[in-house]
Design a protein around this motif. Structure first.
Motif, PDB file in Angstrom:
ATOM      1  N   ALA A  21      -1.625   0.307   0.708  1.00  0.00           N
ATOM      2  CA  ALA A  21      -1.052   0.792   1.974  1.00  0.00           C
ATOM      3  C   ALA A  21      -0.894  -0.333   2.999  1.00  0.00           C
ATOM      4  CB  ALA A  21      -1.937   1.908   2.545  1.00  0.00           C
ATOM      5  N   ILE A  22      -1.840  -1.254   3.025  1.00  0.00           N
ATOM      6  CA  ILE A  22      -1.758  -2.360   3.996  1.00  0.00           C
ATOM      7  C   ILE A  22      -0.630  -3.314   3.617  1.00  0.00           C
ATOM      8  CG2 ILE A  22      -2.973  -4.427   4.841  1.00  0.00           C
ATOM      9  CD1 ILE A  22      -5.507  -2.720   5.030  1.00  0.00           C
ATOM     10  N   LEU A  23      -0.539  -3.653   2.340  1.00  0.00           N
ATOM     11  CA  LEU A  23       0.520  -4.564   1.895  1.00  0.00           C
ATOM     12  C   LEU A  23       1.907  -3.959   2.121  1.00  0.00           C
ATOM     13  CD1 LEU A  23      -1.142  -5.982  -1.339  1.00  0.00           C
ATOM     14  CD2 LEU A  23      -0.619  -7.234   0.755  1.00  0.00           C
ATOM     15  N   GLU A  24       2.002  -2.642   1.916  1.00  0.00           N
ATOM     16  CA  GLU A  24       3.270  -1.948   2.181  1.00  0.00           C
ATOM     17  C   GLU A  24       3.654  -2.087   3.655  1.00  0.00           C
ATOM     18  OE1 GLU A  24       5.506  -0.128   0.173  1.00  0.00           O
ATOM     19  OE2 GLU A  24       4.404  -1.242  -1.371  1.00  0.00           O
ATOM     20  N   ALA A  25       2.649  -1.891   4.519  1.00  0.00           N
ATOM     21  CA  ALA A  25       2.893  -1.961   5.975  1.00  0.00           C
ATOM     22  C   ALA A  25       3.288  -3.368   6.395  1.00  0.00           C
ATOM     23  CB  ALA A  25       1.648  -1.503   6.737  1.00  0.00           C
ATOM     24  N   VAL A  26       2.719  -4.362   5.745  1.00  0.00           N
ATOM     25  CA  VAL A  26       3.095  -5.746   6.050  1.00  0.00           C
ATOM     26  C   VAL A  26       4.550  -5.958   5.640  1.00  0.00           C
ATOM     27  CG1 VAL A  26       2.638  -8.193   5.550  1.00  0.00           C
ATOM     28  CG2 VAL A  26       0.721  -6.605   5.800  1.00  0.00           C
TER      29      VAL A  26
ATOM     30  N   LEU B 272      -5.270  -1.955  11.036  1.00  0.00           N
ATOM     31  CA  LEU B 272      -5.500  -1.884   9.592  1.00  0.00           C
ATOM     32  C   LEU B 272      -6.447  -0.745   9.223  1.00  0.00           C
ATOM     33  CD1 LEU B 272      -5.831  -5.656   8.522  1.00  0.00           C
ATOM     34  CD2 LEU B 272      -3.769  -4.289   8.855  1.00  0.00           C
ATOM     35  N   ALA B 273      -7.306  -0.379  10.171  1.00  0.00           N
ATOM     36  CA  ALA B 273      -8.320   0.651   9.888  1.00  0.00           C
ATOM     37  C   ALA B 273      -7.718   1.947   9.342  1.00  0.00           C
ATOM     38  CB  ALA B 273      -9.160   0.904  11.131  1.00  0.00           C
ATOM     39  N   PRO B 274      -6.702   2.537  10.015  1.00  0.00           N
ATOM     40  CA  PRO B 274      -6.146   3.792   9.476  1.00  0.00           C
ATOM     41  C   PRO B 274      -5.445   3.600   8.132  1.00  0.00           C
ATOM     42  CG  PRO B 274      -4.893   3.062  11.408  1.00  0.00           C
ATOM     43  CD  PRO B 274      -6.091   2.175  11.300  1.00  0.00           C
ATOM     44  N   LEU B 275      -4.861   2.410   7.940  1.00  0.00           N
ATOM     45  CA  LEU B 275      -4.182   2.131   6.668  1.00  0.00           C
ATOM     46  C   LEU B 275      -5.201   1.984   5.535  1.00  0.00           C
ATOM     47  CD1 LEU B 275      -1.659  -0.524   8.020  1.00  0.00           C
ATOM     48  CD2 LEU B 275      -1.042   1.763   7.190  1.00  0.00           C
ATOM     49  N   ALA B 276      -6.308   1.324   5.850  1.00  0.00           N
ATOM     50  CA  ALA B 276      -7.346   1.111   4.829  1.00  0.00           C
ATOM     51  C   ALA B 276      -7.886   2.439   4.336  1.00  0.00           C
ATOM     52  CB  ALA B 276      -8.470   0.258   5.403  1.00  0.00           C
ATOM     53  N   SER B 277      -8.053   3.395   5.259  1.00  0.00           N
ATOM     54  CA  SER B 277      -8.614   4.677   4.841  1.00  0.00           C
ATOM     55  C   SER B 277      -7.581   5.494   4.062  1.00  0.00           C
ATOM     56  CB  SER B 277      -9.140   5.461   6.048  1.00  0.00           C
ATOM     57  OG  SER B 277      -8.081   5.756   6.934  1.00  0.00           O
ATOM     58  N   ARG B 278      -6.311   5.127   4.217  1.00  0.00           N
ATOM     59  CA  ARG B 278      -5.251   5.847   3.504  1.00  0.00           C
ATOM     60  C   ARG B 278      -4.900   5.174   2.168  1.00  0.00           C
ATOM     61  NH1 ARG B 278      -0.311   5.649   6.740  1.00  0.00           N
ATOM     62  NH2 ARG B 278      -1.599   5.704   8.592  1.00  0.00           N
ATOM     63  N   CYS B 279      -5.349   3.936   1.996  1.00  0.00           N
ATOM     64  CA  CYS B 279      -4.971   3.175   0.797  1.00  0.00           C
ATOM     65  C   CYS B 279      -5.470   3.895  -0.454  1.00  0.00           C
ATOM     66  CB  CYS B 279      -5.534   1.753   0.855  1.00  0.00           C
ATOM     67  SG  CYS B 279      -5.028   0.745  -0.542  1.00  0.00           S
ATOM     68  N   GLN B 280      -4.560   4.081  -1.409  1.00  0.00           N
ATOM     69  CA  GLN B 280      -4.889   4.857  -2.610  1.00  0.00           C
ATOM     70  C   GLN B 280      -5.998   4.212  -3.450  1.00  0.00           C
ATOM     71  OE1 GLN B 280      -1.793   4.751  -5.667  1.00  0.00           O
ATOM     72  NE2 GLN B 280      -0.679   3.223  -4.453  1.00  0.00           N
ATOM     73  N   PHE B 281      -6.201   2.920  -3.270  1.00  0.00           N
ATOM     74  CA  PHE B 281      -7.221   2.237  -4.076  1.00  0.00           C
ATOM     75  C   PHE B 281      -8.600   2.243  -3.420  1.00  0.00           C
ATOM     76  CE2 PHE B 281      -3.101   0.028  -4.970  1.00  0.00           C
ATOM     77  CZ  PHE B 281      -2.879   0.638  -6.192  1.00  0.00           C
ATOM     78  N   GLY B 282      -8.671   2.867  -2.239  1.00  0.00           N
ATOM     79  CA  GLY B 282      -9.964   3.043  -1.563  1.00  0.00           C
ATOM     80  C   GLY B 282     -10.655   1.734  -1.253  1.00  0.00           C
ATOM     81  N   THR B 283     -11.996   1.778  -1.235  1.00  0.00           N
ATOM     82  CA  THR B 283     -12.755   0.598  -0.831  1.00  0.00           C
ATOM     83  C   THR B 283     -12.734  -0.506  -1.893  1.00  0.00           C
ATOM     84  OG1 THR B 283     -14.757   1.674  -1.600  1.00  0.00           O
ATOM     85  CG2 THR B 283     -14.347   1.727   0.774  1.00  0.00           C
ATOM     86  N   SER B 284     -12.259  -0.159  -3.108  1.00  0.00           N
ATOM     87  CA  SER B 284     -12.216  -1.203  -4.142  1.00  0.00           C
ATOM     88  C   SER B 284     -10.984  -2.097  -3.967  1.00  0.00           C
ATOM     89  CB  SER B 284     -12.230  -0.584  -5.538  1.00  0.00           C
ATOM     90  OG  SER B 284     -11.044   0.163  -5.722  1.00  0.00           O
ATOM     91  N   CYS B 285     -10.081  -1.707  -3.051  1.00  0.00           N
ATOM     92  CA  CYS B 285      -8.861  -2.494  -2.841  1.00  0.00           C
ATOM     93  C   CYS B 285      -9.158  -3.707  -1.965  1.00  0.00           C
ATOM     94  CB  CYS B 285      -7.805  -1.630  -2.163  1.00  0.00           C
ATOM     95  SG  CYS B 285      -6.188  -2.439  -2.068  1.00  0.00           S
ATOM     96  N   THR B 286      -8.649  -4.857  -2.354  1.00  0.00           N
ATOM     97  CA  THR B 286      -8.853  -6.054  -1.527  1.00  0.00           C
ATOM     98  C   THR B 286      -7.787  -6.111  -0.429  1.00  0.00           C
ATOM     99  OG1 THR B 286      -7.398  -7.506  -2.798  1.00  0.00           O
ATOM    100  CG2 THR B 286      -9.692  -7.313  -3.568  1.00  0.00           C
ATOM    101  N   HIS B 287      -6.758  -5.262  -0.551  1.00  0.00           N
ATOM    102  CA  HIS B 287      -5.606  -5.243   0.368  1.00  0.00           C
ATOM    103  C   HIS B 287      -4.961  -6.629   0.448  1.00  0.00           C
ATOM    104  CE1 HIS B 287      -7.522  -1.474   1.537  1.00  0.00           C
ATOM    105  NE2 HIS B 287      -8.486  -2.089   2.168  1.00  0.00           N
TER     106      HIS B 287
END
Ligand code: GDP
Ligand code: ZN
Length: 330
Positions: free
Chosen positions: A305-310, A283-298
């Motif tokens: 990006a994480i939800l897409e990968a799931v 999840l680490a590389p996906l989290a850093s790529r997520c367009q919503f950044g650290t404000s995203c709860t994923h």
């Protein structure tokens, strides 16, 4: 070339008998410390001279390097005057004590011990431990003991294969049949290792199978402990000589092991919701790529990006479920 200055005369021996040693066991204010030549001292903390972290339930753990002074009148007693900087440490949150419990310090290997059966396989114990170890900067090894039971737990097979595929180190052993024990002995050789796991997973059994004879010296006396003597409730370091049946016949191969108290539930500490995903390998590389950044709860954001990968099957639903569980806890 600069000339080396003459060494200054040393009068240290005339002062006090300050030495450096390793904490073997102990909890709040009474510790067994191993000094030079393996001599053991019963040591207490010297007043406020030790500035240690107040958040911790226990100030020192097996593996800690300390400076100590031997009592003038009792050569088996000592006072700890300083803690040397730690290379690393393994800790967990102790719910009962409402404090962080140090389990081991300065370790080379951290084994998260699990079993397919007896006790039941608990994937979330390992999942939480993996996250906490990542937070602590410790690279763990998942050690599945009681491999003789592996056929009885499809759930264990599934998770262990998943962890291995994700890139975590997984080892399989059986203290009962001896399977995998030589490989384990190889990893332990000349290293300090810690075993973390629920009680009953076989931590003591593993040490007893690995060990030929364990020698602990008390004060100036030396006591020999035979096989079958390791039962720990509080956590302690033991020096073992690996059984020659596990070393290809080579005698005298050493290892040091810290057996920790059985942990029922692994509770996370010091991890914020925003950083949780970064402690999962995939999840680490996906989290850093997520367009919503650290404000995203994923967990619910459209386009995350994480939800897409799931959704695309790139992240296992088992791991995503783990993430959600832990997110609700931290
Ligand atoms: P600890 O609490 O983690 O130290 O666990 P113990 O070493 O006390 O082991 C708990 C029980 O599991 C004991 O009855 C052991 O004999 C048994 N045990 C340990 N290792 C194995 C193994 O590899 N296979 C099987 N079948 N039983 C084991
Ligand atoms: Zn996201």
């Amino acid at each position: 070339m600069a000339r080396r200055s003459k060494p200054k005369p040393s009068f240290q021996f005339a002062k006090c008998k300050q030495m450096t040693g390793t904490v073997i066991s102990g909890t709040q204010n009474s510790f067994m410390v191993e000094g030079a030549e393996g001599l053991l001292y019963l040591a207490t903390l010297k007043g406020k001279r030790l500035s240690l972290d107040a958040d911790y339930y226990n100030p020192l753990a097996p593996g800690d390097k300390v400076d100590f002074i031997v009592d003038d009148f009792d050569s088996e007693k000592a006072q700890i005057v300083a803690l040397q900087p730690r290379k690393n440490f393994v800790a967990r949150y102790n719910e009962k004590k409402k404090a962080i419990q140090l389990l081991a310090a300065n370790v080379d290997n951290t084994f998260l011990v699990t079993t397919p059966l007896l006790p039941d396989f608990k994937p979330h114990f390992i999942e939480r431990s993996l996250v906490q170890m990542d937070k602590l900067g410790v690279k763990p090894i998942i050690l599945c003991n009681k491999f003789d039971f592996i056929d009885d737990s499809p759930l264990a097979q599934k998770w262990l294969a998943l962890w291995r595929d994700l890139g975590y180190t997984v080892m399989f052993v059986s203290a009962k049949t001896g399977e995998g024990m030589a490989e384990l002995a190889g990893v332990l050789t000349d290293r300090l290792s810690v075993f973390v796991g629920q009680s009953g997973v076989g931590k003591s059994s593993l040490v007893n199978v690995l060990d030929d004879t364990c020698v602990l010296k008390v004060g100036s006396l030396s006591k020999k402990y035979g096989r079958g003597k390791h039962t720990t409730t509080k956590g302690q370091m033991v020096h073992i000589t690996l059984n020659t049946s596990l070393t290809g016949g080579v005698a005298g191969v050493k290892a040091s092991v810290i057996d920790t108290p059985g942990v029922k539930k692994f509770v996370l500490h010091g991890i914020k919701k925003e950083e949780l995903a970064t402690h999962f390998f995939e999840l680490a590389p996906l989290a850093s790529r997520c367009q919503f950044g650290t404000s995203c709860t994923h967990t619910s954001e459209a386009g995350c990006a994480i939800l897409e990968a799931v959704k695309n099957g790139k992240v296992s639903p088992l791991r995503f479920d783990s993430y959600q569980r832990m997110r609700a806890e931290v």
